[in-house]
Write a protein that holds these residues in place. Structure first.
Motif, PDB file in Angstrom:
ATOM      1  N   ASP B  78      -4.509   5.730 -13.788  1.00 23.68           N
ATOM      2  CA  ASP B  78      -3.158   5.528 -14.324  1.00 23.68           C
ATOM      3  C   ASP B  78      -2.097   5.517 -13.219  1.00 23.68           C
ATOM      4  O   ASP B  78      -0.949   5.169 -13.470  1.00 23.68           O
ATOM      5  N   GLN B  79      -2.478   5.868 -12.000  1.00 22.90           N
ATOM      6  CA  GLN B  79      -1.491   5.909 -10.912  1.00 22.90           C
ATOM      7  C   GLN B  79      -1.660   4.738  -9.927  1.00 22.90           C
ATOM      8  O   GLN B  79      -0.937   4.653  -8.940  1.00 22.90           O
ATOM      9  N   ARG B  80      -2.623   3.890 -10.217  1.00 23.77           N
ATOM     10  CA  ARG B  80      -2.929   2.830  -9.240  1.00 23.77           C
ATOM     11  C   ARG B  80      -1.786   1.813  -9.100  1.00 23.77           C
ATOM     12  O   ARG B  80      -1.458   1.396  -7.979  1.00 23.77           O
ATOM     13  N   ALA B  81      -1.207   1.446 -10.235  1.00 20.22           N
ATOM     14  CA  ALA B  81      -0.106   0.477 -10.179  1.00 20.22           C
ATOM     15  C   ALA B  81       1.048   1.062  -9.380  1.00 20.22           C
ATOM     16  O   ALA B  81       1.695   0.348  -8.581  1.00 20.22           O
ATOM     17  N   ALA B  82       1.299   2.361  -9.555  1.00 21.86           N
ATOM     18  CA  ALA B  82       2.376   3.018  -8.814  1.00 21.86           C
ATOM     19  C   ALA B  82       2.072   3.010  -7.316  1.00 21.86           C
ATOM     20  O   ALA B  82       2.966   2.866  -6.480  1.00 21.86           O
ATOM     21  N   ARG B  83       0.795   3.131  -6.997  1.00 18.36           N
ATOM     22  CA  ARG B  83       0.387   3.118  -5.593  1.00 18.36           C
ATOM     23  C   ARG B  83       0.663   1.739  -4.971  1.00 18.36           C
ATOM     24  O   ARG B  83       1.107   1.640  -3.835  1.00 18.36           O
ATOM     25  N   ILE B  84       0.398   0.705  -5.749  1.00 14.21           N
ATOM     26  CA  ILE B  84       0.689  -0.663  -5.262  1.00 14.21           C
ATOM     27  C   ILE B  84       2.204  -0.802  -5.053  1.00 14.21           C
ATOM     28  O   ILE B  84       2.653  -1.389  -4.064  1.00 14.21           O
ATOM     29  N   LYS B  85       2.979  -0.238  -6.000  1.00 12.16           N
ATOM     30  CA  LYS B  85       4.444  -0.325  -5.867  1.00 12.16           C
ATOM     31  C   LYS B  85       4.895   0.410  -4.603  1.00 12.16           C
ATOM     32  O   LYS B  85       5.785  -0.061  -3.889  1.00 12.16           O
ATOM     33  N   ALA B  86       4.254   1.544  -4.333  1.00 12.51           N
ATOM     34  CA  ALA B  86       4.596   2.295  -3.123  1.00 12.51           C
ATOM     35  C   ALA B  86       4.296   1.467  -1.879  1.00 12.51           C
ATOM     36  O   ALA B  86       5.076   1.446  -0.920  1.00 12.51           O
ATOM     37  N   PHE B  87       3.194   0.740  -1.937  1.00 12.22           N
ATOM     38  CA  PHE B  87       2.837  -0.159  -0.820  1.00 12.22           C
ATOM     39  C   PHE B  87       3.941  -1.211  -0.610  1.00 12.22           C
ATOM     40  O   PHE B  87       4.363  -1.474   0.517  1.00 12.22           O
ATOM     41  N   LEU B  88       4.405  -1.777  -1.728  1.00  9.95           N
ATOM     42  CA  LEU B  88       5.411  -2.836  -1.621  1.00  9.95           C
ATOM     43  C   LEU B  88       6.751  -2.291  -1.122  1.00  9.95           C
ATOM     44  O   LEU B  88       7.555  -3.038  -0.569  1.00  9.95           O
ATOM     45  N   GLN B  89       6.979  -0.996  -1.328  1.00 12.69           N
ATOM     46  CA  GLN B  89       8.262  -0.420  -0.896  1.00 12.69           C
ATOM     47  C   GLN B  89       8.221   0.081   0.549  1.00 12.69           C
ATOM     48  O   GLN B  89       9.249   0.451   1.102  1.00 12.69           O
ATOM     49  N   ASP B  90       7.047   0.050   1.121  1.00  9.75           N
ATOM     50  CA  ASP B  90       6.893   0.573   2.488  1.00  9.75           C
ATOM     51  C   ASP B  90       7.189  -0.537   3.506  1.00  9.75           C
ATOM     52  O   ASP B  90       6.523  -1.565   3.530  1.00  9.75           O
ATOM     53  N   ASP B  91       8.192  -0.292   4.369  1.00 10.78           N
ATOM     54  CA  ASP B  91       8.603  -1.320   5.329  1.00 10.78           C
ATOM     55  C   ASP B  91       7.518  -1.649   6.356  1.00 10.78           C
ATOM     56  O   ASP B  91       7.343  -2.815   6.728  1.00 10.78           O
ATOM     57  N   SER B  92       6.799  -0.619   6.780  1.00 13.76           N
ATOM     58  CA  SER B  92       5.772  -0.891   7.792  1.00 13.76           C
ATOM     59  C   SER B  92       4.651  -1.747   7.191  1.00 13.76           C
ATOM     60  O   SER B  92       4.040  -2.567   7.885  1.00 13.76           O
TER      61      SER B  92
END
Lengths: 369, 455
Positions: B78-92
Motif C-alpha cells: 500500500d506504500q509503493r505508489a507513495a514511494r514512486i511519488k517520493a522518487f519523482l520529488q527527489d531532485d537527485s
C-alpha cells in the motif's frame, strides 16, 4: 463566414437589386401624363410580388430543380471571367444552401427597402394622386380584396381601405370624379402593405437564415477543431556513428562480461572464435552490479557481449563510463542455438551508442557465422 | 476525468507507432532509432465531444537501478505508489534517472499504462525490473505485444506478461485496423471502471468519425468531379489569328489546372484521413499517370462495352421521362430510342477530349476557349483514381510510413459490386455531369460506392 470574393459579389448583387426596387417604384409613382398613380400597379409591386416570392420560398424545398436554377444562373455568360469558378468553389462549402437562402433574403429585403424608401421619398416631395382603373372590376369587387390585404394592420384605422375612398378614387371616363376626392389618402395603406408583405417577412427570414448560418458555422467549428496541432514530436538528427573494428582473433588474454544471458552452447562456439577468456562474468538483468564492477576493475582488457537486438540503454552506458575494452553486439537464436548475422539497423544503434565512449571499441566477430 | 494513456516500455519496441495508430494521425514521428522520444509528449485527441490523451514516453533506461532505489526502504504494497511519488520529488533522482522521471510522471498523474513489448524477439528477465516498477505505480495497465517483424515468441511473452498485467493483447502497431483499436478501448473500459462511460462514448465517437470521414470523402469526390468536368479556360483576343495561336497555350493551362486539381483532391483526402506525411509514389503506377491519355481511360474508367451500356441506361432514363409525359402513348419508343442514342453516343464519343472553340464576339474581338470536358468516360476515370486512393487510405494504419503505391484499378469492377438499384443513380448522375447538367446530390449518390469500398 464569407470569402471576400463572394462577399463582393453578394454586395454587388444587393446594390443592383436595391436600384431595381427603387427604379421600379419611381417608375410606377411617376404615374400617367396627368401625374395620377395607379393604385393597382403599386399593389402588384408591393403585395402580389412579395406574396408570390414568399410562396415560392416555401415550396422551393420541394422543387428538385432548385439547385439547377442556381447553376443555370451561375453559368450565364454575362458574369465576369473567373467569377464562375469562385462561385463554384463557394458552392462546395457545407453552408452553400443556407448561404444561397441568406443571399436571396438579403436581395429581397434590399428590394423591399428600396421600394419603401422610393415610396416615402415620392410622398415627401410630390403631391401624389392615387387612382385605380378597371373595365371589369368595380369598387365592390376590389374592397374585399383590399380589406383582406389590410387584415394584418386591422388596428390602424387610418390605413384601412374604405368603400367611400375607393369609389372616389376610381378614374373612369364614364364616371365623373366627385368634387372633393382625397386622392392622396391611400398612402398609409400602401406603406403598411409594403411593410407587412415586403419588409417585415424578409427581415424575419433574413434573421432566421443568419441564425442558421451561425449554427452551421459553430457546428463546423466543432468538427473542424484541430485534432491536435501539437501532434508533432521532433525527428532525431542524423546520428554520429563510430567505426566497427575487426580485431585480430583470437584475442590474446581478456575477460568477458555477458550483458545478456547467452545459451551455453553458443558460449563454446564464441570462445572458439574469440579465444577462451581468463574470466567470464554475468552482468545485466541476470547478473549482479558487484560482478559488473569486478569485471571492470580487472587489469585485463574486457569484452562486453550484448544482444544486438536489444537497444542500448543508459544502464550499460553508465557502466561503460568507468572502464575500457571492446563491445561486441551479437545476434542469435536461443532455441536453435545458432548465430545470426547482426543487421545493419541493430549495428548502427550500437555504433551510435559507442560514439561518445572513446575508451570502448565496437568490434565484430565475422568468424562466428 | 479525461482518459489518458501513457505508452511505455523498453526503447525501440514501437511505442511511438502505438501512439500514432491510436491517435489515428501520422504526425507522431516514428523512428527506428532508439531513444528518439526523450521527453513525454502528450497528444490531445478530440473526436467531436469525446476527448482523450495519449502520452508518448521515453523508454526505460535504468530500470534495474531505479528498482534498487525504490527497494532501498522496505515498503508494504500500500506504500509503493507513495514511494514512486517520493522518487519523482527527489531532485537527485531527476538528474540520475531523467527518462524514468519523464515516463513515470504522467502515470502518477493518473494516466493508464499501455506497456509495449516486441514478440519477434525472445522474452528476457531484463524486462522484469521495468514491469515491477510499473506494478508499483498501482495504475490500471494493459500489456500490448507488438509483433514488429514476426510473432515467434508470443507465447513466452504472454506467460511472462500475465504475471504483471491483468490484460495482455497482441496489437500490431503497424497493421492494427480500426476494429482492433476499438477492441482495445473496450477492453480498457472493462479494466478500469471509472473510465467505462467516457471510453464507451469514445468508441461511439471513433465510429462517428469514420462515418464523417466517409461522408467527407464522398463530398471531396463530388466536388472534384464537378470541378473537373465543368472547368473551362477562356481568353478574349483582338483577332482570329491571335485566338488560333493562343489555343495550345490554353490547352496546356487547362490540362495543368486539371492535374493540379486532381492532386489537390487527393491531398485533401489524405488530410481527411490524417495521413499528413504520406508520400504518394506515382512512379509505381502501372499505368500512365496522365489524365489525358484516352487510351488508358478504358483501364481506369469504363471499357467501351460498359460505357455503351451506361450510355444506354442514361439515355433510356431520359427517354422514359418522355414516355411518361405522353402517358405511354409513345409505345415506349422514347425509352428504346433514348437508350439506342445514348449507347451509340457513348461508343462513338469515347475518345473525344475537351472541345476547343474559337468564336467571334458580338462587340468585336475573338475568344479562344477549351472545355468543359464532355467525354462520358472522363468522370469515371477521375472517380476510379480517387476511389483507389480512398480505399488505400481507408485501410492504412497511421504508423505505416512507407510510400503509398498506386496500382491499376477499374471503376467498372467497383460499380459491378453494387446492386442495380445503387448503380443506376450513379450512372445517371455521371451522365448528367458529362452533359454539363446540374447534379444537386452527387455526394449522396456516390456514397454506396464509398461505403462499399470498406468491405
Amino acid at each position: 463566414m464569407q470569402t471576400s470574393a463572394y462577399a463582393r459579389i453578394s454586395n454587388l448583387l444587393t446594390g443592383a437589386v436595391f436600384l431595381l426596387g427603387a427604379f421600379s417604384t419611381f417608375a410606377i409613382m411617376g404615374g400617367d401624363a396627368l401625374g395620377r398613380v395607379n393604385l393597382l400597379y403599386l399593389l402588384l409591386l408591393f403585395v402580389a410580388w412579395p406574396v408570390c416570392a414568399m410562396l415560392l420560398l416555401f415550396i422551393s424545398p420541394f422543387l428538385q430543380q432548385r439547385a439547377s436554377l442556381t447553376l443555370q444562373l451561375i453559368n450565364l455568360p454575362l458574369w465576369p471571367p473567373g467569377w464562375q469558378q469562385k462561385v463554384l468553389k463557394r458552392k462546395h462549402q457545407d453552408d452553400w444552401q443556407v448561404q444561397v437562402f441568406y443571399l436571396a433574403q438579403k436581395l429581397a429585403l434590399s428590394f423591399s427597402l428600396a421600394c419603401s424608401m422610393a415610396l416615402i421619398f415620392s410622398l415627401l416631395f410630390s403631391d401624389v394622386n392615387f387612382v385605380w382603373r378597371s373595365t371589369l372590376l368595380s369598387a365592390e369587387h376590389i374592397l374585399p380584396v383590399l380589406k383582406a390585404i389590410a387584415l394584418p394592420w386591422w388596428f390602424l384605422d387610418a390605413a384601412q381601405p374604405l368603400q367611400n375612398l375607393l369609389e372616389q378614387t376610381r378614374d373612369s371616363r364614364l364616371i365623373a370624379p366627385q368634387g372633393t376626392a382625397d386622392y392622396g389618402a391611400w398612402w398609409p395603406f400602401l406603406i403598411m402593405a409594403q411593410l407587412c408583405y415586403g419588409v417585415v417577412p424578409r427581415l424575419l427570414s433574413l434573421s432566421w437564415s443568419r441564425y442558421c448560418l451561425q449554427q452551421l458555422t459553430q457546428a463546423s467549428a466543432i468538427h473542424n477543431e484541430p485534432t491536435s496541432e501539437a501532434l508533432k514530436n521532433p525527428q532525431p538528427e542524423a546520428p554520429q556513428l563510430t567505426t566497427v573494428a575487426e580485431p585480430e582473433l583470437p584475442l590474446p588474454e581478456y575477460n568477458l562480461l555477458y550483458w545478456n544471458a547467452l545459451p551455453t552452447e553458443l558460449k563454446h562456439s564464441l570462445y572458439a572464435v574469440l579465444g577462451t577468456p581468463n574470466n567470464a562474468f554475468q552482468g545485466g538483468a541476470t547478473g549482479h552490479p558487484d560482478t559488473e564492477q569486478q569485471a571492470l576493475s580487472a587489469t585485463l582488457p574486457l569484452v562486453v557481449v550484448t544482444a544486438a537486438w536489444e537497444p542500448p540503454m543508459g544502464e550499460l552506458a553508465d557502466l561503460l563510463q568507468a572502464g575500457t575494452g571492446y563491445l561486441l553486439p551479437l545476434d542469435w537464436n536461443s532455441e536453435a542455438s545458432q548465430w545470426l548475422p547482426v543487421s545493419t539497423h541493430y549495428l548502427n544503434e550500437w555504433r551510435r551508442f559507442c560514439k561518445p565512449l572513446p575508451q570502448w571499441q565496437l568490434i565484430r566477430a565475422e568468424g562466428l557465422l | 476525468m479525461i482518459p489518458a494513456f501513457a505508452v511505455v516500455g523498453h526503447p525501440n519496441k514501437g511505442k511511438s507507432s502505438v501512439v500514432s495508430t491510436l491517435a489515428r494521425d501520422d504526425r507522431v514521428a516514428v523512428s527506428m532509432q532508439s531513444g528518439t522520444t526523450q521527453v513525454s509528449e502528450s497528444f490531445d485527441i478530440h473526436l467531436g465531444e469525446a476527448h482523450y490523451k495519449l502520452i508518448d514516453t521515453p523508454g526505460f533506461q535504468r530500470p534495474r537501478k531505479l528498482l534498487a532505489w525504490l527497494q532501498q526502504q522496505p515498503v508494504n504494497a500500500d506504500q509503493r505508489a507513495a514511494r514512486i511519488k517520493a522518487f519523482l520529488q527527489d531532485d537527485s533522482c531527476h538528474q540520475q534517472f531523467p527518462d524514468e522521471t519523464e515516463l513515470l510522471t504522467p502515470i502518477m498523474e493518473g494516466a493508464a499504462i499501455l506497456y509495449v513489448v516486441d514478440s519477434s524477439r525472445p522474452y528476457s528477465p531484463e524486462y522484469e525490473a521495468e514491469m515491477e516498477i510499473l506494478r508499483w505505480t498501482g495504475q490500471p495497465s494493459m500489456a500490448l505485444i507488438n509483433p514488429i517483424s514476426n510473432s515467434d515468441y508470443i507465447d513466452s511473452w504472454q506467460q511472462a506478461l500475465q504475471q504483471f498485467f491483468r490484460t495482455v493483447r497482441v496489437f500490431d502497431a503497424v497493421k492494427a485496423d480500426l476494429d482492433q483499436h476499438i477492441e482495445l478501448l473496450q477492453a480498457f473500459a472493462h479494466l478500469h471502471q471509472p473510465w467505462s462511460q467516457s471510453l464507451s462514448s469514445l468508441v461511439t465517437a471513433v465510429q462517428a468519425e469514420i462515418r464523417r470521414q466517409q461522408q467527407h470523402s464522398c463530398k471531396l469526390a463530388a466536388h472534384l468531379l464537378e470541378d473537373m468536368v465543368r472547368y473551362q479556360q477562356r481568353q478574349k483576343v483582338i483577332d482570329q489569328q491571335q485566338a488560333k495561336s493562343l489555343q495550345p497555350v490554353l490547352q496546356a493551362a487547362y490540362y495543368s489546372w486539371m492535374r493540379k486539381r486532381e492532386s489537390q483532391a487527393h491531398d485533401e483526402l489524405q488530410t481527411v484521413y490524417r495521413h499528413h506525411q504520406l508520400q504518394r509514389d506515382s512512379s509505381e503506377l502501372t499505368l500512365s499517370d496522365d489524365l489525358f491519355d484516352t487510351e488508358k481511360w478504358y483501364a481506369w474508367g469504363l471499357n467501351r462495352k460498359q460505357l455503351a451500356a451506361v450510355g444506354g441506361i442514361a439515355g433510356a432514363a431520359a427517354g422514359g421521362v418522355l414516355d411518361l409525359t405522353v402517358a405511354g402513348s409513345s409505345l415506349l419508343l422514347g425509352t428504346l430510342g433514348g437508350g439506342a442514342i445514348g449507347s451509340s453516343a457513348a461508343w462513338l464519343g469515347a475518345n473525344k477530349l475537351a472541345k476547343q472553340k474559337l468564336k467571334g464576339l458580338p462587340l468585336g474581338g475573338f475568344e479562344a476557349k477549351i472545355g468543359p470536358m464532355t467525354n462520358r468516360n472522363f468522370p469515371y476515370v477521375v472517380l476510379a483514381r480517387f476511389l483507389y486512393i480512398y480505399k488505400l487510405l481507408n485501410q492504412r494504419n497511421h504508423a505505416q510510413r512507407d510510400h503509398l503505391s498506386v496500382d491499376d484499378a477499374q471503376v467498372g469492377k467497383l460499380l459491378e459490386q453494387l446492386s442495380k438499384q445503387q448503380q443506376k443513380p450513379i450512372y445517371k448522375a455521371l451522365d448528367r455531369l458529362s452533359r454539363q447538367k446540374d447534379v444537386s446530390n452527387l455526394a449522396d449518390v456516390l456514397e454506396p460506392l464509398f461505403i462499399e469500398q470498406q468491405h
